[in-house]
Design a protein around this motif. Sequence first.
Motif, PDB file in Angstrom:
ATOM      1  N   ARG A   1      44.669 -27.985-126.156  1.00  0.00           N
ATOM      2  CA  ARG A   1      43.938 -26.792-124.999  1.00  0.00           C
ATOM      3  C   ARG A   1      46.127 -25.444-124.672  1.00  0.00           C
ATOM      4  O   ARG A   1      47.044 -26.317-124.982  1.00  0.00           O
TER       5      ARG A   1
ATOM      6  N   TYR B   1      41.668 -22.344-125.132  1.00  0.00           N
ATOM      7  CA  TYR B   1      41.017 -23.913-126.322  1.00  0.00           C
ATOM      8  C   TYR B   1      41.343 -23.138-127.941  1.00  0.00           C
ATOM      9  O   TYR B   1      40.831 -21.936-128.217  1.00  0.00           O
TER      10      TYR B   1
ATOM     11  N   SER C   1      38.112 -24.041-119.740  1.00  0.00           N
ATOM     12  CA  SER C   1      39.193 -23.227-120.320  1.00  0.00           C
ATOM     13  C   SER C   1      38.930 -22.454-121.035  1.00  0.00           C
ATOM     14  O   SER C   1      37.867 -22.351-121.496  1.00  0.00           O
ATOM     15  N   ASN C   2      40.172 -21.673-120.850  1.00  0.00           N
ATOM     16  CA  ASN C   2      39.410 -20.114-121.435  1.00  0.00           C
ATOM     17  C   ASN C   2      41.206 -19.684-122.591  1.00  0.00           C
ATOM     18  O   ASN C   2      41.394 -18.968-123.429  1.00  0.00           O
TER      19      ASN C   2
ATOM     20  N   ASN D   1      33.094 -20.754-119.227  1.00  0.00           N
ATOM     21  CA  ASN D   1      34.175 -21.002-120.412  1.00  0.00           C
ATOM     22  C   ASN D   1      34.159 -23.576-120.094  1.00  0.00           C
ATOM     23  O   ASN D   1      35.429 -23.706-120.887  1.00  0.00           O
TER      24      ASN D   1
END
Length: 715
Positions: free
Chosen positions: A211, A165, A162-163, A243
């Motif tokens: 997130r 966090y 994920s980008n 990521n």
Amino acid sequence: MKVGYDAATHVFRLDGADISYVLGVNEKGELQNLYWGKRLDAQDPFAAAKSPGGGSGFDPAVNLTPTEFVGWGAGLYAVPNLKVTFPDGNRDLVLHYLSHEIQGDTLRVTLKDIGRDVRVELLYEMNAETGVLARSAKIENHTKLPLTIEEAFAATWNLPSSNDYQLRYLTGRWAAEWKLQEEALHTGKVVLESRRGSTGDEVNPWFAIERGAQPDQDTGDVWFGALGWSGSWQINVEQNAANQVRVTGGFTPFDFAYLLKPEQSLETPKFYGGYSNSGIGGASRLLHRFELGSIVPGGMHRKLRPILYNSWEATGFDVNEAGQETLAEKAASIGVERFVMDDGWFGQRKDDHAGLGDWYVNQQKFPHGLKPLIDKVHSLGMDFGLWVEPEMVNPNSDLYKAHPDWTLNFPGRPRTEGRSQLMLNLARPDVRAYVYGFLDKLLTENDIAFLKWDYNRNWSEPGWSAVPIEQQKEVYVEYVRNLYSILAELRSKHPNVEIESCSGGGARVDLGIMRLTDEVWPSDNTDPFDRLRIQDGFSYAYAPGVMMAWVTDSPNWMNNRSTSLDYRFLSSMQGSLGIGANLSKWSAEDFSTAKKLVAQYKLLRPTIQDGALYRLISPEEGSEFSVTESLSTDGKQAAVFAFLHSSQLGDGDPRIFPRGLEPATKYSIHALVGSLDSRMPERASGEYWMHRGIDVSLRGDFQAMLFTLEREGAK
């Protein structure tokens, strides 16, 4: 809760509370994570683990595989869990799956190097109530020659790619501990670390990763973790260009080396991890439940913390029998349950320049020993506690003059003092025996119910010349092991003695020391306004039920701030209540106010110490307000503490929105300190209180109030 295993796919699954954790062995023999998050249906399938493959010659596959535990080898560039040097100079270590064992709710997986007989036994223990997973590693040398361990981390936690966090962690300094830091994660590495020999208050071994940036405390996915180790440590938070996020924690590699002889092993600390889909608030409540139920001595059967009085701010080092008895009488009159005599009772202790290490009762101050004072305290209906600092020695002491070699030192080099004291080398067997011996003697000869165990400096010159050069850096591990063994042995022999971990404030608070102590001291700063932020930060990682908070004098010594006794009490009543003021200076009105508030705290104590904490308004970032809610474990009572820094520009009072109530159930509201808005109803549904909110009346500077919501029909 059980551990599941699919032999066809070689996939393991651990479920606890609302959490599932899944891992498997891929086609290369690597152990990799497959899932960590909200609990899945028991029938949900998982395919066999598969290595993602490398992107180019610059990206060997091992760097993109979410490995659970990996050695430094096979082109690894990320932080390895284990790095070793063999006697022939080889440093390559490639660990593959060898075997596993399932015993009830525990999974053990053994990895082995592809060529040499170096094995690592990984331990997984899932907590059924909270889903918090404890992980650790035991490194075993089954070769015929010794090897040197240069890095040893307990575990790696892998998060989904994920980008967005957000990382949270806690920093501070003496008297300003527990500052919550928040930052977005980007490609690269964040290193959280203590090189001080102990946990350290500069940064605490806890992290949380959320997130996305959520609008409040109680929504969003949060992964969190904490190390159970009271020595030097390191946590690395790495995000790669794809990521992927990995969090690796254990012993710090700085100045670290451990010689592992044939058939010897080294166990890492435990690295605990958990998940919540109810935001950072839900994450901290889960962690609190885990700590109180599974970490703190006694677990779910632990005693509630008694209200104590400590003599330090009243007398300093100038303690004597008559003065302490007078303070004890005053403390008992307001309902105190434990009287603690602080520093100054032993050796030739008149200030902080002498006496540490000489643990005999000062005959000038206590000519008949401690028994008359202890008997007096008992006659007043309180138990007795005592301050000790067992790991330290003053150069001006009989102990140091007899055994200067017992300190941490490099021969022929200066010995750096902190607070006019040096550190005993607890890794030495003779020092360990001495420290245990005098503490055991003290507890055997006196009816002592509580030790305030202090630790007022960090390490310097961490030498251990009594062992071979190649083993001297083992001091970092062996010191802490002996500290833990002393505490464990004392608790076994004296099961009714309770212990507080104190280190110049919050410099040694972690899930390792908390396994062996009943409460912790979060800060020497007792200013009630400063404490709102300090306690708020503390609560992200640790339960209010173990947090000592004292009511002290006004103006406060820290910053000369004046506050009312009500304000000081309410600030401290959000944790485990203590009183450290000079009662000899109190007025009759002060005693009357204190007696009333102590009685109120006793009624609310189970809710505050064992209940679920909701942070309704944060004191961070210059907020004028701070509001917390403690909800009892049975949901019958909520205690709400509200604080105002100062009224400005005619701004109105905050509207308070409680959490966690049963929407359709009626609750009555009661103001115990301060005033509610006169238009508030006396009873309404949980839905009303949570969504319409509660108006309070706070005007002026440093104002505070306390009210409760009681579920109707509750007893």
